[in-house]
Design an enzyme around this catalytic site. Sequence first.
Site, mmCIF file in Angstrom:
data_model
loop_
_atom_site.group_PDB
_atom_site.id
_atom_site.type_symbol
_atom_site.label_atom_id
_atom_site.label_comp_id
_atom_site.label_asym_id
_atom_site.label_seq_id
_atom_site.Cartn_x
_atom_site.Cartn_y
_atom_site.Cartn_z
ATOM 1 N N ARG A 143 47.321 24.871 39.163
ATOM 2 C CA ARG A 143 47.968 26.168 39.382
ATOM 3 C C ARG A 143 49.415 25.939 39.779
ATOM 4 N NH1 ARG A 143 45.953 31.794 41.981
ATOM 5 N NH2 ARG A 143 47.908 32.916 41.645
ATOM 6 N N ASN A 182 45.421 42.211 35.634
ATOM 7 C CA ASN A 182 46.763 42.446 35.079
ATOM 8 C C ASN A 182 46.887 43.787 34.372
ATOM 9 O OD1 ASN A 182 47.244 38.954 34.164
ATOM 10 N ND2 ASN A 182 47.732 40.012 36.064
ATOM 11 N N PHE A 183 45.765 44.375 34.002
ATOM 12 C CA PHE A 183 45.823 45.665 33.317
ATOM 13 C C PHE A 183 46.253 46.792 34.254
ATOM 14 C CE2 PHE A 183 43.275 43.270 30.325
ATOM 15 C CZ PHE A 183 43.768 43.706 29.113
ATOM 16 N N ASP A 238 51.135 30.448 36.699
ATOM 17 C CA ASP A 238 51.657 31.457 37.622
ATOM 18 C C ASP A 238 53.155 31.261 37.850
ATOM 19 O OD1 ASP A 238 51.512 33.602 39.330
ATOM 20 O OD2 ASP A 238 50.773 32.455 41.037
ATOM 21 N N GLY A 239 53.839 32.367 38.077
ATOM 22 C CA GLY A 239 55.241 32.303 38.491
ATOM 23 C C GLY A 239 56.250 32.773 37.476
ATOM 24 N N ASN A 240 55.822 33.353 36.367
ATOM 25 C CA ASN A 240 56.778 33.819 35.352
ATOM 26 C C ASN A 240 57.754 34.851 35.913
ATOM 27 O OD1 ASN A 240 55.487 32.206 33.483
ATOM 28 N ND2 ASN A 240 54.380 33.877 32.499
ATOM 29 N N TRP A 245 60.114 33.296 38.519
ATOM 30 C CA TRP A 245 61.106 32.469 37.819
ATOM 31 C C TRP A 245 62.196 33.357 37.228
ATOM 32 C CZ3 TRP A 245 62.859 32.486 32.807
ATOM 33 C CH2 TRP A 245 63.628 31.395 32.396
ATOM 34 N N SER A 265 44.708 38.280 33.144
ATOM 35 C CA SER A 265 43.495 38.564 33.904
ATOM 36 C C SER A 265 43.104 40.030 33.747
ATOM 37 C CB SER A 265 43.714 38.248 35.390
ATOM 38 O OG SER A 265 44.511 39.247 36.000
ATOM 39 N N ARG A 299 45.252 29.335 45.581
ATOM 40 C CA ARG A 299 44.001 30.083 45.466
ATOM 41 C C ARG A 299 43.612 30.122 43.994
ATOM 42 N NH1 ARG A 299 48.043 33.890 46.463
ATOM 43 N NH2 ARG A 299 48.315 35.450 44.817
ATOM 44 N N SER A 352 41.996 32.871 42.514
ATOM 45 C CA SER A 352 42.140 34.245 42.015
ATOM 46 C C SER A 352 41.040 34.629 41.021
ATOM 47 C CB SER A 352 43.520 34.441 41.368
ATOM 48 O OG SER A 352 44.555 34.193 42.297
#
Length: 257
Positions: free
Chosen positions: A206, A85-86, A37-39, A42, A82, A212, A214
């Site tokens: 994570r 994400n769609f 997580d975090g792209n 960042w 995930s 969490r 998710s």
Amino acid sequence: MNVRDKLRGLLVRLYARRVEGHLDHAQVPKHIGVIMDGNRRWAKAAGSTTAQGHRAGADKIEEFLGWCSETDVQVVTLWLLSTDNFDRPQEELGPLLGIIEDVVRSLAADGRWRVHHVGTTDLLPPGMQTVLKEAEEATADVGGILVNVAIGYGGRQEIADAVRSMLVDAQDKGLSMEALADAVDIDMIGRHLYTGDQPDPDLVIRTSGEQRLSGFMLWQTAHSEYYFCDVFWPAFRKVDFLRALRDYAARHRRYGG
């Protein structure tokens, strides 16, 4: 890079060596799940585009697997995309799908990893389905780390697919619903998951500071240990990885007892 940054980098490397030197390989988790997580955050902090953030995150994967190989990890599950994400805008989703395809091709071409897809294929474009199939076939006999690429993955979707698989299997065997109901147990459900023949994750990492799951591997992580790291995934360092392993080794796993 200024003198201060160079000094900081040197100190971090020295500290990482110290942590690694005290690491008990007998206490290393055999299966690690990673919520990368975090792209996007960042990228925003770096003044980069979202696509550049996803690319930086993709570039971190092979480095991470190298660290896992050095510490005797046997299975790694990488959550790359995930089912939720769609719902992202097409201008983000399109490049992200292309980057993920590149990741899968790179993992297969590396020669060190055995690639296995976990997730639903129904949501994936035909081209990505082909890439995943070819990667699995090309690496089927590789003896290195088993790398689960969780693409189009959702924990609830996985359980729904497992139930559907059990029903189809029962129909193929001519079992009645009553007979299936009598036969259903925890082991049967587990065998029909995407990771049916694999050990459950010992440790889930994570990044980005979010605490969490998710929906990540809801069934398999019932007894997993969790490690939440404040670093965004593209900035995740070997020392962060080693800290996670050290923290895991210090815990007493009770398995509900």
